[in-house]
Design a protein around this motif. Structure first.
Motif, PDB file in Angstrom:
ATOM      1  N   UNK A 281       4.037 -16.091   1.027  1.00 15.52           N
ATOM      2  CA  UNK A 281       5.311 -15.577   0.533  1.00 15.52           C
ATOM      3  C   UNK A 281       5.072 -14.457  -0.487  1.00 15.52           C
ATOM      4  N   UNK A 282       4.062 -14.620  -1.333  1.00 18.63           N
ATOM      5  CA  UNK A 282       3.733 -13.580  -2.317  1.00 18.63           C
ATOM      6  C   UNK A 282       3.341 -12.278  -1.615  1.00 18.63           C
ATOM      7  N   UNK A 283       2.540 -12.398  -0.568  1.00 17.52           N
ATOM      8  CA  UNK A 283       2.119 -11.209   0.187  1.00 17.52           C
ATOM      9  C   UNK A 283       3.328 -10.561   0.871  1.00 17.52           C
ATOM     10  N   UNK A 284       4.186 -11.375   1.483  1.00 18.88           N
ATOM     11  CA  UNK A 284       5.370 -10.844   2.147  1.00 18.88           C
ATOM     12  C   UNK A 284       6.315 -10.172   1.152  1.00 18.88           C
ATOM     13  N   UNK A 285       6.445 -10.760  -0.032  1.00 18.46           N
ATOM     14  CA  UNK A 285       7.294 -10.165  -1.079  1.00 18.46           C
ATOM     15  C   UNK A 285       6.756  -8.805  -1.476  1.00 18.46           C
ATOM     16  N   UNK A 286       5.454  -8.720  -1.671  1.00 22.30           N
ATOM     17  CA  UNK A 286       4.823  -7.452  -2.034  1.00 22.30           C
ATOM     18  C   UNK A 286       5.032  -6.404  -0.942  1.00 22.30           C
ATOM     19  N   UNK A 287       4.862  -6.824   0.308  1.00 22.32           N
ATOM     20  CA  UNK A 287       5.065  -5.893   1.427  1.00 22.32           C
ATOM     21  C   UNK A 287       6.509  -5.415   1.491  1.00 22.32           C
ATOM     22  N   UNK A 288       7.452  -6.322   1.242  1.00 23.96           N
ATOM     23  CA  UNK A 288       8.858  -5.944   1.243  1.00 23.96           C
ATOM     24  C   UNK A 288       9.162  -4.947   0.128  1.00 23.96           C
ATOM     25  N   UNK A 289       8.602  -5.201  -1.047  1.00 23.98           N
ATOM     26  CA  UNK A 289       8.829  -4.277  -2.176  1.00 23.98           C
ATOM     27  C   UNK A 289       8.224  -2.917  -1.884  1.00 23.98           C
ATOM     28  N   UNK A 290       7.045  -2.887  -1.278  1.00 25.73           N
ATOM     29  CA  UNK A 290       6.416  -1.600  -0.934  1.00 25.73           C
ATOM     30  C   UNK A 290       7.212  -0.858   0.130  1.00 25.73           C
ATOM     31  N   UNK A 291       7.748  -1.590   1.110  1.00 23.10           N
ATOM     32  CA  UNK A 291       8.521  -0.961   2.168  1.00 23.10           C
ATOM     33  C   UNK A 291       9.850  -0.426   1.638  1.00 23.10           C
TER      34      UNK A 291
END
Length: 87
Positions: A75-85
């Motif tokens: 979830x932390x990785x997905x959150x980071x990816x969402x913020x970057x996108x």
């Protein structure tokens, strides 16, 4: 049109809840382990409990903690990816 992705704020709350659950399980396990080792209890039932039943339960709880940690990392990785996108 449907939204793709996620709300990073919601994900942060999920990450926090996962971390809290992990801490609570580990704390309870530590307390129970200490008491299980020190309880005044003798006989075959006590030997079975202290020798196999409680250790098996601890193993299962450790697996739950490990699984929750994996979910938290995902979830932390997905959150980071969402913020970057979204940036």
């Amino acid at each position: 049109m449907a939204m793709l992705g996620s709300d990073p704020q919601d994900m942060a709350e999920l990450i926090s809840k996962l971390a809290t659950a992990i801490d609570q399980i580990q704390s309870a396990m530590g307390t129970l382990d200490s008491k299980a080792q020190s309880v005044r209890w003798e006989g075959p039932d006590a030997k079975r409990f202290k020798g196999s039943q409680w250790p098996q339960s601890k193993q299962q709880l450790n697996r739950v903690v490990a699984d929750l940690n994996e979910v938290k990392v995902l979830v932390t990785r997905q959150k980071s990816e969402q913020e970057n996108a979204s940036a």
